[in-house]
Design a protein around this motif. Structure first.
Motif, short mmCIF file in Angstrom:
data_model
loop_
_atom_site.label_atom_id
_atom_site.label_comp_id
_atom_site.label_asym_id
_atom_site.label_seq_id
_atom_site.Cartn_x
_atom_site.Cartn_y
_atom_site.Cartn_z
N MET A 1 0.84 -1.18 0.00
CA MET A 1 0.00 0.00 0.00
C MET A 1 0.88 1.24 0.00
O MET A 1 1.97 1.24 0.54
N THR A 2 0.38 2.30 -0.57
CA THR A 2 1.25 3.43 -0.83
C THR A 2 1.22 4.50 0.25
O THR A 2 2.22 5.15 0.50
N SER A 3 0.09 4.71 0.86
CA SER A 3 0.01 5.78 1.84
C SER A 3 -1.21 5.59 2.71
O SER A 3 -2.03 4.71 2.48
N GLY A 4 -1.35 6.44 3.72
CA GLY A 4 -2.54 6.41 4.55
C GLY A 4 -2.50 5.32 5.59
O GLY A 4 -1.55 4.57 5.73
N GLU A 5 -3.59 5.21 6.33
CA GLU A 5 -3.70 4.23 7.39
C GLU A 5 -4.24 2.92 6.85
O GLU A 5 -4.66 2.82 5.70
N ASP A 6 -4.26 1.90 7.73
CA ASP A 6 -4.89 0.65 7.36
C ASP A 6 -6.34 0.92 6.98
O ASP A 6 -6.98 1.83 7.50
N ALA A 39 -16.39 1.70 7.32
CA ALA A 39 -15.74 1.30 6.08
C ALA A 39 -15.21 2.51 5.33
O ALA A 39 -15.89 3.54 5.20
N ALA A 40 -14.00 2.39 4.80
CA ALA A 40 -13.43 3.41 3.93
C ALA A 40 -13.71 3.09 2.47
O ALA A 40 -13.77 3.99 1.62
N LEU A 41 -13.87 1.80 2.18
CA LEU A 41 -14.18 1.34 0.82
C LEU A 41 -15.28 0.30 0.90
O LEU A 41 -15.21 -0.62 1.74
N VAL A 42 -16.29 0.44 0.06
CA VAL A 42 -17.41 -0.50 0.02
C VAL A 42 -17.54 -1.02 -1.41
O VAL A 42 -17.56 -0.22 -2.36
N ALA A 43 -17.62 -2.32 -1.56
CA ALA A 43 -17.71 -2.94 -2.88
C ALA A 43 -19.01 -3.71 -3.01
O ALA A 43 -19.35 -4.54 -2.15
N LEU A 44 -19.74 -3.45 -4.08
CA LEU A 44 -21.02 -4.10 -4.37
C LEU A 44 -20.81 -5.26 -5.33
O LEU A 44 -19.82 -5.30 -6.07
N PRO A 45 -21.75 -6.22 -5.37
CA PRO A 45 -21.56 -7.40 -6.22
C PRO A 45 -21.89 -7.15 -7.69
O PRO A 45 -22.47 -6.12 -8.06
N GLU A 46 -21.52 -8.10 -8.51
CA GLU A 46 -21.90 -8.10 -9.91
C GLU A 46 -23.42 -8.04 -10.03
O GLU A 46 -24.13 -8.65 -9.23
N TYR A 47 -23.91 -7.30 -11.01
CA TYR A 47 -25.35 -7.17 -11.27
C TYR A 47 -26.11 -6.63 -10.07
O TYR A 47 -27.29 -6.93 -9.89
N PHE A 48 -25.44 -5.82 -9.22
CA PHE A 48 -26.12 -5.35 -8.02
C PHE A 48 -27.38 -4.56 -8.35
O PHE A 48 -28.36 -4.58 -7.61
N ALA A 49 -27.39 -3.84 -9.48
CA ALA A 49 -28.52 -2.98 -9.82
C ALA A 49 -29.59 -3.70 -10.64
O ALA A 49 -30.73 -3.21 -10.74
N LEU A 50 -29.26 -4.84 -11.21
CA LEU A 50 -30.22 -5.53 -12.08
C LEU A 50 -29.76 -6.96 -12.32
O LEU A 50 -28.71 -7.20 -12.90
N LEU A 51 -30.56 -7.92 -11.85
CA LEU A 51 -30.32 -9.32 -12.14
C LEU A 51 -31.65 -9.95 -12.48
O LEU A 51 -32.53 -10.10 -11.62
N SER A 52 -31.82 -10.30 -13.75
CA SER A 52 -33.10 -10.78 -14.26
C SER A 52 -32.93 -12.09 -15.01
O SER A 52 -31.89 -12.34 -15.63
N SER A 53 -33.96 -12.92 -14.97
CA SER A 53 -33.96 -14.15 -15.77
C SER A 53 -34.12 -13.84 -17.25
O SER A 53 -33.82 -14.67 -18.11
N ASP A 54 -34.58 -12.64 -17.56
CA ASP A 54 -34.66 -12.15 -18.94
C ASP A 54 -33.33 -11.49 -19.28
O ASP A 54 -33.03 -10.39 -18.82
N GLU A 55 -32.51 -12.16 -20.07
CA GLU A 55 -31.18 -11.65 -20.37
C GLU A 55 -31.21 -10.35 -21.19
O GLU A 55 -30.23 -9.62 -21.23
N CYS A 146 -6.52 -0.92 -13.18
CA CYS A 146 -6.08 -0.74 -11.80
C CYS A 146 -6.24 0.73 -11.45
O CYS A 146 -6.26 1.59 -12.34
N VAL A 147 -6.33 1.02 -10.16
CA VAL A 147 -6.47 2.41 -9.74
C VAL A 147 -5.70 2.61 -8.44
O VAL A 147 -5.77 1.79 -7.53
N ASP A 148 -4.95 3.70 -8.38
CA ASP A 148 -4.25 4.06 -7.15
C ASP A 148 -5.18 4.85 -6.24
O ASP A 148 -5.89 5.75 -6.70
N THR A 149 -5.18 4.49 -4.98
CA THR A 149 -6.04 5.11 -3.99
C THR A 149 -5.21 5.51 -2.78
O THR A 149 -4.04 5.12 -2.67
N PRO A 150 -5.78 6.24 -1.83
CA PRO A 150 -5.05 6.55 -0.60
C PRO A 150 -4.70 5.31 0.20
O PRO A 150 -3.84 5.36 1.09
#
Length: 274
Positions: A1-6, A39-55, A146-150
């Motif tokens: 990690m590059t900087s900041g706290e745990d 939490a400092a970072l929150v990650a949501l799952p795949e298809y969090f906004a829309l998961l349908s049996s109709d592709e 990839c993305v650099d973050t604090p």
């Protein structure tokens, strides 16, 4: 990690359905719970906004890059809570008008978008009882992101990408790999934890895998088992099924110690970029 706290990270587990508004409301409650837990970072799952049996539903709901209710919600939610928010995934416009890009978007604590990754490997599976072919409605991405973050360097991936270790090698050294997913119960039971722990061990980094976990409208069952794994391959936290949050601390000293004691990254002989 590059900087900041745990960093305290939360991976969110959901059972998303076919209504975008209902899914965003459910996600909002879980993100607020995560932010309340520090939490400092929150990650949501795949298809969090829309998961349908109709592709075709995701094709109908796709948004232009940079504009739309799902993207606005992510930006506003990140800014409201002052957190880094990973929205994995939403459907964005593709070059092919009949398909979408299945895209992870990362927003910083001010609500500014700082990264995008389009799912590169498209799931195909047919065991006679279950059949999936994402290539029918999804256009594959082609770029590592990839993305650099604090808190350190994040590597972005989605679900089926987990089976392709060369993607993660191409990220070079990262501190945290994110794997928003909607694994099937069949493949998840067999391979999910093994693959997550392998990616953490071989890349000597943390892995956070927010997942869909339960029975969805239409009868589809996703494996769940949202988990966070440390660089030694230890599972720090896991939620088997149902909506909720999985929280863990990303320990900078532990990450550095693992890499110092076993400098496997420095011992590599094949360059993934060559």
């Amino acid at each position: 990690m590059t900087s900041g706290e745990d960093m305290r990270i939360v991976a969110v587990q959901m059972i998303s359905g076919p209504e975008v508004a209902a899914n965003l409301a459910a996600a909002a409650d879980l993100v607020a719970q995560a932010a309340g837990a520090g939490a400092a970072l929150v990650a949501l799952p795949e298809y969090f906004a829309l998961l349908s049996s109709d592709e075709q539903a995701k094709v109908a709901a796709r948004e232009a890059d940079g504009s739309g209710p799902m993207q606005d919600w992510l930006a506003e939610t990140a800014a409201r809570h002052g957190i880094w928010l990973v929205g994995g995934t939403i459907p964005l416009v593709a070059d092919d008008a009949a398909r979408v890009r299945n895209s992870v978007l990362v927003f910083d604590g001010s609500g500014r978008r700082v990264a995008r990754y389009d799912k590169m490997h498209l799931f195909g599976f047919d065991n006679g009882a279950e059949h999936f072919d994402e290539s029918r409605t999804i256009e594959a991405g082609s770029r590592v992101a990839c993305v650099d973050t604090p808190f350190g360097r994040l590597g972005l991936s989605v679900c089926y990408d987990l089976r392709f270790p060369e993607l993660y090698r191409a990220m070079r050294a990262v501190d945290l790999i994110l794997v928003p997913s909607a694994f099937t119960a069949t493949t998840g039971r067999a391979h999910w934890e093994t693959l997550l722990r392998a990616r953490a061990i071989e890349n000597q980094c943390y892995v956070a895998a927010p997942a869909q976990g339960g029975v969805h409208a239409g009868g589809r069952r996703t494996w769940g088992h949202t988990m966070i794994v440390d660089p030694w391959g230890e599972v720090l936290a896991c939620r088997d099924e149902g909506p909720g949050i999985v929280l863990a601390e990303l320990d900078r000293a532990h990450l550095a110690a693992v890499r110092a004691q076993l400098p496997a990254l420095a011992h590599r002989r094949l360059d993934p970029a060559s």
